[in-house]
Scaffold this active site. Structure first.
Site, short mmCIF file in Angstrom:
data_model
loop_
_atom_site.label_atom_id
_atom_site.label_comp_id
_atom_site.label_asym_id
_atom_site.label_seq_id
_atom_site.Cartn_x
_atom_site.Cartn_y
_atom_site.Cartn_z
N SER A 8 0.93 -1.46 0.19
CA SER A 8 0.02 -0.21 0.12
C SER A 8 1.02 1.56 -0.02
O SER A 8 1.21 1.35 0.64
CB SER A 8 -0.96 0.08 1.28
OG SER A 8 -1.72 1.34 1.31
N HIS A 31 -1.21 -1.49 -4.58
CA HIS A 31 -2.59 -1.05 -3.48
C HIS A 31 -2.32 0.52 -3.68
O HIS A 31 -1.27 1.05 -3.28
CB HIS A 31 -2.42 -1.95 -2.17
CG HIS A 31 -3.82 -1.56 -1.63
ND1 HIS A 31 -4.44 -2.46 -2.00
CD2 HIS A 31 -4.54 -0.44 -0.53
CE1 HIS A 31 -5.84 -2.28 -1.00
NE2 HIS A 31 -5.39 -1.52 -0.75
N ASP A 33 -4.92 3.48 -1.72
CA ASP A 33 -5.71 3.72 -0.94
C ASP A 33 -6.84 5.21 -1.14
O ASP A 33 -5.79 6.50 -1.03
CB ASP A 33 -5.30 3.50 1.24
CG ASP A 33 -4.79 2.18 0.66
OD1 ASP A 33 -5.87 1.39 0.90
OD2 ASP A 33 -4.09 2.10 1.58
N MET A 35 -9.57 7.62 0.20
CA MET A 35 -10.02 7.99 1.03
C MET A 35 -11.08 9.67 0.09
O MET A 35 -9.90 9.78 0.21
CB MET A 35 -9.69 8.17 1.69
CG MET A 35 -8.62 6.52 2.21
SD MET A 35 -7.90 6.99 4.11
CE MET A 35 -7.03 5.18 3.49
N HIS A 64 -8.24 1.06 -4.07
CA HIS A 64 -9.90 0.69 -3.28
C HIS A 64 -9.84 1.61 -2.63
O HIS A 64 -9.33 2.73 -2.53
CB HIS A 64 -8.40 0.06 -2.06
CG HIS A 64 -9.38 -0.28 -0.78
ND1 HIS A 64 -8.88 -0.38 0.93
CD2 HIS A 64 -10.45 -0.53 -0.56
CE1 HIS A 64 -10.02 -0.71 1.74
NE2 HIS A 64 -10.63 -0.94 0.79
N MET A 66 -12.30 3.73 -0.60
CA MET A 66 -13.31 4.17 0.56
C MET A 66 -13.71 5.72 0.01
O MET A 66 -13.12 7.00 0.87
CB MET A 66 -11.98 4.13 1.80
CG MET A 66 -11.36 1.95 1.53
SD MET A 66 -9.80 2.48 2.95
CE MET A 66 -8.39 2.94 1.14
N MET A 135 -11.28 -6.38 5.41
CA MET A 135 -10.48 -5.20 5.97
C MET A 135 -9.95 -6.17 7.21
O MET A 135 -11.44 -6.74 7.88
CB MET A 135 -11.51 -4.42 6.38
CG MET A 135 -12.02 -3.09 5.18
SD MET A 135 -10.09 -2.89 4.02
CE MET A 135 -9.05 -2.05 5.47
N ASP A 173 -6.62 -6.66 4.33
CA ASP A 173 -6.06 -5.41 4.55
C ASP A 173 -5.85 -5.21 5.27
O ASP A 173 -7.29 -4.38 5.43
CB ASP A 173 -6.15 -4.80 3.29
CG ASP A 173 -6.65 -3.29 3.10
OD1 ASP A 173 -4.60 -2.76 3.52
OD2 ASP A 173 -7.15 -2.39 2.65
#
Ligand code: DX5
Ligand code: ZN
Length: 220
Positions: A8, A31, A33, A35, A64, A66, A135, A173
């Site tokens: 990540s 990865h 993330d 957000m 990913h 979020m 998660m 994760d």
């Protein structure tokens, strides 16, 4: 069931993302993330950075999301060239449609579940997904402590996937490290996200190899 490692970049140096990506060229995925400070209480990066990273990095991107309203945004990440796009069941209003749009845009479609979300409700969607993400921390931040309470769900998810035919990847994760990765692999995970355990190490590429060896040993 081949072990895959997805470092990540949340724990990487955002000012040197291309170098940080190249530092883990032995990884299977990067990865990313995403957000939005609504679905989770943190704000990171979005489409422009994914587009730039895609050109600058050889490793495929595992995005990913979020974010709230993933139905609106997820297809654009696939169109931007992400190899995999994962949306949260807690946020998606039309997950079947969104997963199909991700696949139509040429990416693998992932569905993510928070620690307290039961997997059984989504058993009928296995044909629509290429990966389930469980998660193992509450989403929002890197460097949190691994939640052992999720391990029984990892086992049950592996059983559901096996019963369905075994094609779907099972990603964990959050808090995945040399301390915890064997437990995840024994429980049936095959794709491992690791942020602080990789980018917090002196040699990130060696950390990737070490995590892979531990997971392969535990998966038997
Ligand atoms: C957390 C993110 C994770 C995070 C993992 O919400 O989804 O991908 O970067 O970081 P570590 O491995 O440090 O727990
Ligand atoms: Zn993540």
């Amino acid at each position: 069931m081949a072990v895959q490692i997805s470092p990540s970049i949340l724990s990487a140096d955002f000012a040197r993302l291309a170098d940080e990506a190249a530092a883990v060229s032995n990884a299977d995925w990067l990865h990313v993330d995403v957000m939005d400070n609504h679905f989770v209480p943190n704000l990171t990066i979005g489409l422009p950075v994914v587009e730039a990273l895609r050109k600058a990095a050889d490793t495929p991107l595992d995005c990913h999301l979020m974010i709230e309203d993933p139905d609106r945004w997820a297809p654009a990440y696939a169109e931007a060239g992400a190899g995999s796009v994962t949306v949260h069941v807690e946020a998606a209003k039309a997950p079947v449609r969104t997963l199909r749009q991700i696949r139509s845009a040429g990416a693998r479609a992932g569905l993510a579940l928070n620690p307290a979300t039961a997997v059984e409700s989504y058993a009928d969607l296995l044909g629509e997904v290429d990966m389930l993400l469980l998660m193992t921390v509450e989403p929002g931040f890197g460097g949190q402590r691994f939640l052992d309470v999720v391990l029984p769900k990892v086992r049950r998810t592996r059983e559901l996937i096996t019963a369905h035919g075994g094609q779907v990847w099972l990603q964990v994760d959050g808090g995945v490290s040399a301390e915890t990765i064997e437990r995840c692999a024994e429980a049936g995970a095959d794709v491992f996200v690791a942020g602080s355990a990789v980018y917090g190490a002196d040699d990130p590429a060696r950390a990737v190899d070490a995590l892979r060896a531990l997971a392969e040993g535990a998966a038997g």
